[in-house]
Design a protein around this motif. Structure first.
Motif, PDB file in Angstrom:
ATOM      1  N   THR A  74       0.825  -1.199   0.000  1.00 34.92           N
ATOM      2  CA  THR A  74       0.000   0.000   0.000  1.00 34.92           C
ATOM      3  C   THR A  74       0.865   1.257   0.000  1.00 34.92           C
ATOM      4  O   THR A  74       0.620   2.205  -0.749  1.00 34.92           O
ATOM      5  N   ILE A  75       1.902   1.264   0.822  1.00 32.44           N
ATOM      6  CA  ILE A  75       2.735   2.456   0.939  1.00 32.44           C
ATOM      7  C   ILE A  75       3.521   2.702  -0.339  1.00 32.44           C
ATOM      8  O   ILE A  75       3.563   3.821  -0.862  1.00 32.44           O
ATOM      9  N   LYS A  76       4.126   1.643  -0.894  1.00 29.52           N
ATOM     10  CA  LYS A  76       5.046   1.829  -2.019  1.00 29.52           C
ATOM     11  C   LYS A  76       4.341   1.923  -3.361  1.00 29.52           C
ATOM     12  O   LYS A  76       4.758   2.697  -4.223  1.00 29.52           O
ATOM     13  N   THR A  77       3.320   1.104  -3.581  1.00 31.64           N
ATOM     14  CA  THR A  77       2.749   1.052  -4.931  1.00 31.64           C
ATOM     15  C   THR A  77       1.329   1.575  -5.012  1.00 31.64           C
ATOM     16  O   THR A  77       0.885   2.008  -6.064  1.00 31.64           O
ATOM     17  N   GLY A  78       0.584   1.534  -3.925  1.00 29.97           N
ATOM     18  CA  GLY A  78      -0.784   2.006  -3.983  1.00 29.97           C
ATOM     19  C   GLY A  78      -1.680   1.182  -4.893  1.00 29.97           C
ATOM     20  O   GLY A  78      -2.575   1.712  -5.548  1.00 29.97           O
ATOM     21  N   LEU A  79      -1.427  -0.117  -4.946  1.00 31.35           N
ATOM     22  CA  LEU A  79      -2.314  -0.996  -5.706  1.00 31.35           C
ATOM     23  C   LEU A  79      -3.711  -0.970  -5.096  1.00 31.35           C
ATOM     24  O   LEU A  79      -3.847  -0.720  -3.899  1.00 31.35           O
ATOM     25  N   PRO A  80      -4.750  -1.238  -5.902  1.00 27.92           N
ATOM     26  CA  PRO A  80      -6.084  -1.400  -5.307  1.00 27.92           C
ATOM     27  C   PRO A  80      -6.067  -2.523  -4.275  1.00 27.92           C
ATOM     28  O   PRO A  80      -5.304  -3.477  -4.412  1.00 27.92           O
ATOM     29  N   PHE A  81      -6.892  -2.393  -3.257  1.00 29.54           N
ATOM     30  CA  PHE A  81      -6.777  -3.278  -2.102  1.00 29.54           C
ATOM     31  C   PHE A  81      -6.989  -4.754  -2.451  1.00 29.54           C
ATOM     32  O   PHE A  81      -6.302  -5.622  -1.924  1.00 29.54           O
TER      33      PHE A  81
ATOM     34  N   LEU B 174       4.636   0.161  12.306  1.00 26.47           N
ATOM     35  CA  LEU B 174       4.377   0.814  11.028  1.00 26.47           C
ATOM     36  C   LEU B 174       2.950   1.368  11.055  1.00 26.47           C
ATOM     37  O   LEU B 174       2.012   0.705  11.469  1.00 26.47           O
ATOM     38  N   THR B 175       2.821   2.632  10.626  1.00 28.34           N
ATOM     39  CA  THR B 175       1.474   3.177  10.468  1.00 28.34           C
ATOM     40  C   THR B 175       1.018   2.875   9.046  1.00 28.34           C
ATOM     41  O   THR B 175       1.711   3.193   8.086  1.00 28.34           O
ATOM     42  N   VAL B 176      -0.112   2.233   8.930  1.00 23.70           N
ATOM     43  CA  VAL B 176      -0.578   1.774   7.629  1.00 23.70           C
ATOM     44  C   VAL B 176      -1.576   2.777   7.062  1.00 23.70           C
ATOM     45  O   VAL B 176      -2.545   3.124   7.742  1.00 23.70           O
ATOM     46  N   PRO B 177      -1.331   3.292   5.828  1.00 22.62           N
ATOM     47  CA  PRO B 177      -2.299   4.214   5.241  1.00 22.62           C
ATOM     48  C   PRO B 177      -3.603   3.492   4.928  1.00 22.62           C
ATOM     49  O   PRO B 177      -3.613   2.261   4.837  1.00 22.62           O
ATOM     50  N   PRO B 178      -4.700   4.228   4.781  1.00 22.72           N
ATOM     51  CA  PRO B 178      -5.987   3.573   4.532  1.00 22.72           C
ATOM     52  C   PRO B 178      -5.939   2.733   3.256  1.00 22.72           C
ATOM     53  O   PRO B 178      -5.215   3.049   2.316  1.00 22.72           O
ATOM     54  N   ALA B 179      -6.729   1.677   3.227  1.00 25.75           N
ATOM     55  CA  ALA B 179      -6.755   0.789   2.068  1.00 25.75           C
ATOM     56  C   ALA B 179      -7.365   1.497   0.873  1.00 25.75           C
ATOM     57  O   ALA B 179      -8.251   2.335   1.029  1.00 25.75           O
ATOM     58  N   LYS B 180      -6.861   1.178  -0.322  1.00 24.69           N
ATOM     59  CA  LYS B 180      -7.397   1.795  -1.539  1.00 24.69           C
ATOM     60  C   LYS B 180      -8.600   1.013  -2.032  1.00 24.69           C
ATOM     61  O   LYS B 180      -8.514   0.163  -2.904  1.00 24.69           O
ATOM     62  N   THR B 181      -9.732   1.297  -1.426  1.00 22.81           N
ATOM     63  CA  THR B 181     -10.943   0.620  -1.866  1.00 22.81           C
ATOM     64  C   THR B 181     -12.144   1.489  -1.530  1.00 22.81           C
ATOM     65  O   THR B 181     -12.117   2.272  -0.585  1.00 22.81           O
ATOM     66  N   LEU B 182     -13.220   1.339  -2.349  1.00 21.56           N
ATOM     67  CA  LEU B 182     -14.432   2.118  -2.097  1.00 21.56           C
ATOM     68  C   LEU B 182     -15.307   1.435  -1.054  1.00 21.56           C
ATOM     69  O   LEU B 182     -16.128   2.071  -0.407  1.00 21.56           O
TER      70      LEU B 182
END
Lengths: 291, 297
Positions: free
Chosen positions: B62-69, B126-134
């Motif tokens: 998530t942090i490096k590539t920002g792929l969809p969840f 590690l603080t995890v950014p929010p997941a890339k999903t609707l």
């Protein structure tokens, strides 16, 4: 430097060996990994601490007191949590052991609080003895000495006494031993008593050595002692001693050459490597699979 | 669509929602372990290690590539499964307690590795950014949980699953019947770890903070207790076991300081009175047939 680290390692290792003996004896008799054993070690340390700080007794008396207390506790734990499960799957007994361990450590957390407690000043007079280039403290000598005496005592009980013979017979073949008129339940209780007493002695010694007793000290020490038991070959008493010493020495040397942050991984890396090469441990006997 | 789902999640009390999500994640993790321990009979005490590999992989993806969840979870699961297969190859030659100890040792090594691993902030976590999903996280978790229930149910009754059960019952006999036990054991290990990795990814993104110390020995034990409590090898059992144990600490919260004490005693108590787990040995088809009045021979 080398001699210094060697003594440090042997002192730490003999404590691991003391705890490992409990694992190995219980495993040898009822093939149960007694995960509550590390917690018995922790309780032993606390009892020793209480005796020294409140009743102002000598360290040696505290060790004996803790041993007696934990002996009773070990027998009770076996009676309540393991005996009803002897006929059921080993996994349920394992979970039950884990339940006991969670119970004991949270009990200690409630009674004694979360912070580590230290032994009072001068609980054991520490003096440094210069041997060659090494500074050996009397504390380390105490630990090595007490462990050696206890292990010799154990060896005597197992090899020379009647109940020791019964223990060996039971670990050889549980059912046949019962048929031969051995009171298997009593032998198992006795094994738990012996193992718990050794763990309690180890607990007090570690408490004095690091001058810290805390509710969660049992888990890691238990896991490492268990690793030591497996390393030497689980079920084998000399194996547990050898495994404990090896782990203690290698851990101290690992830290000394600069891997201090990997301290807890050293023991387990050795364990995994040994198991891969010799799955029964160093002194373990090969178990043949029956078809 | 997303708004509708969000309002759906908003309608539930946040505290209840938290418990529900915990249960959902626990189901995914426990089902994974159920494949390894319940179906194949290989006792593993290192499930939390695979969960942590999954959690950290997923967070880093998530942090490096920002792929969809969804893609992220698949990548995470595959990475975890590959690691598991690589480890399983040497250690699955061991049997019984020796395997258990080896997995335990491995789990400790993984923990110490992450505690010293620079890119994941070492012991700071590690603080995890929010997941890339609707889709809101709670619904996402439960969709994955239901998918894993379906997956494991299918696996269990498949040819693969029957081979695993044969290995569990008697490895030597299974080998003699022409089952490649080594290959099946590694595959089962990889499948179980795939689910552990996915569960770890969900855990990381729901909590949005992960620390290597969260995935210690006790976490593995928690998951194992769920599987054993429900009944080894039973999917409904595992679901019930994980629901009970994942929510037990919350329901025991009213006695806050005695919580873990009661939890430990509860484990002992349950094992003493129900050694095979709540649903161990219960056959659901049989119950169903009996309910409609038919007896199966």
């Amino acid at each position: 430097m080398f001699l210094q680290q060697l003594v440090n390692g042997v002192a730490l290792g003999s404590v691991y060996a003391l705890i490992a003996l409990g694992y190995t004896m219980v495993y040898g008799i009822i093939t149960l990994i007694n995960f509550a054993h590390g917690e018995i070690f922790m309780v032993g340390a606390f009892i020793g601490l209480l005796l020294v700080s409140f009743f102002k007794v000598n360290v040696f008396v505290a060790i004996v007191g803790a041993m007696i207390f934990c002996m009773i506790m070990g027998v009770l734990i076996e009676l309540i949590a393991y005996r009803p499960l002897r006929k059921s799957s080993r996994l349920s007994a394992l979970i039950s052991a884990i339940g006991v361990s969670i119970f004991l450590s949270s009990l200690a957390l409630m009674v004694f609080g979360a912070d580590a407690k230290g032994f009072p000043e001068g609980a054991f007079p520490v003096q440094q003895i210069q041997v060659g280039s090494a500074d050996i403290s009397t504390l380390q000598l105490l630990i090595i000495g007490v462990s050696a005496v206890l292990m010799l005592g154990l060896e005597f009980i197992v090899q020379k006494t009647k109940i020791g013979k019964a223990m060996r017979a039971t670990s050889e073949d549980y059912n046949t031993a019962a048929l031969m008129g051995i009171n298997v339940n009593r032998v198992i209780s006795f094994t738990f008593a012996l193992g718990s007493a050794l763990a309690a002695a180890g607990g007090v010694l570690v408490g004095v050595l690091f001058n810290a007793v805390s509710f969660n000290m049992g888990l890691m020490a238990g896991l490492k002692a268990f690793a030591a038991a497996v390393l030497g070959g689980i079920g084998s008493i000399p194996g547990a001693m050898l495994g404990g010493l090896l782990l203690g020495v290698s851990e101290v040397f690992g830290v000394a050459i600069g891997y201090s942050s990997y301290r807890d991984a050293i023991a387990f890396t050795i364990l995994v490597l040994v198991l891969l090469v010799k799955p029964t441990g160093l002194l373990g006997q090969k178990i043949t699979k029956k078809v | 669509m997303a708004d509708f789902l969000n309002s759906l999640v908003g309608a539930v009390d946040p505290y209840m929602m938290q418990i529900l999500v915990n249960v959902g994640v626990a189901i995914v993790l426990a089902l994974g372990l159920n494949v390894i321990v319940g179906l194949t009979g290989q006792l593993s005490l290192g499930h939390a290690a695979f969960m942590s590999i999954g959690a950290f992989t997923s967070a880093m993806v998530t942090i490096k590539t920002g792929l969809p969840f969804s893609l992220n979870l698949v990548v995470t699961g595959v990475v975890t499964a590959i690691v598991a297969a690589a480890i399983g190859f040497p250690i699955l030659r061991l049997t019984g307690d020796y395997l258990a100890i080896c997995t335990l040792g491995f789990a400790e090594i993984v923990k110490v590795f992450f505690l010293n691993f620079e890119p994941t902030n070492k012991a700071l976590g590690l603080t995890v950014p929010p997941a890339k999903t609707l889709i809101p996280m709670p619904i996402y978790v439960w969709v994955v949980a239901i998918l894993s229930i379906v997956l494991v149910t299918f696996v269990q009754s498949s040819r693969f699953g029957r081979a695993l059960k044969a290995i569990r019952e008697d490895e030597i006999a299974a080998e003699a019947m022409g089952i490649n036990t080594a290959r099946y054991k590694i595959q089962a290990f990889a499948l179980g770890s795939f689910l552990a990795g996915v569960g770890g990814g969900l855990y990381a993104h729901f909590l949005s903070y992960i620390n290597p110390s969260d995935f210690g020995f006790l976490k593995s034990v928690d998951i194992l207790a769920m599987v054993v409590l429900g009944g080894l090898g039973s999917v409904p059992g595992t679901v019930i076991g994980s629901s009970v144990l994942a929510s037990a600490p919350e329901f025991l919260r009213f006695m806050s300081q005695y919580r873990m004490l009661v939890y430990g005693a509860l484990l002992v108590f349950l094992m003493v009175f129900r050694p095979n787990g709540l649903l161990g040995g219960v056959n659901f088809t049989e119950l169903l047939l009996r309910a409609v009045g038919k007896k199966r021979k």
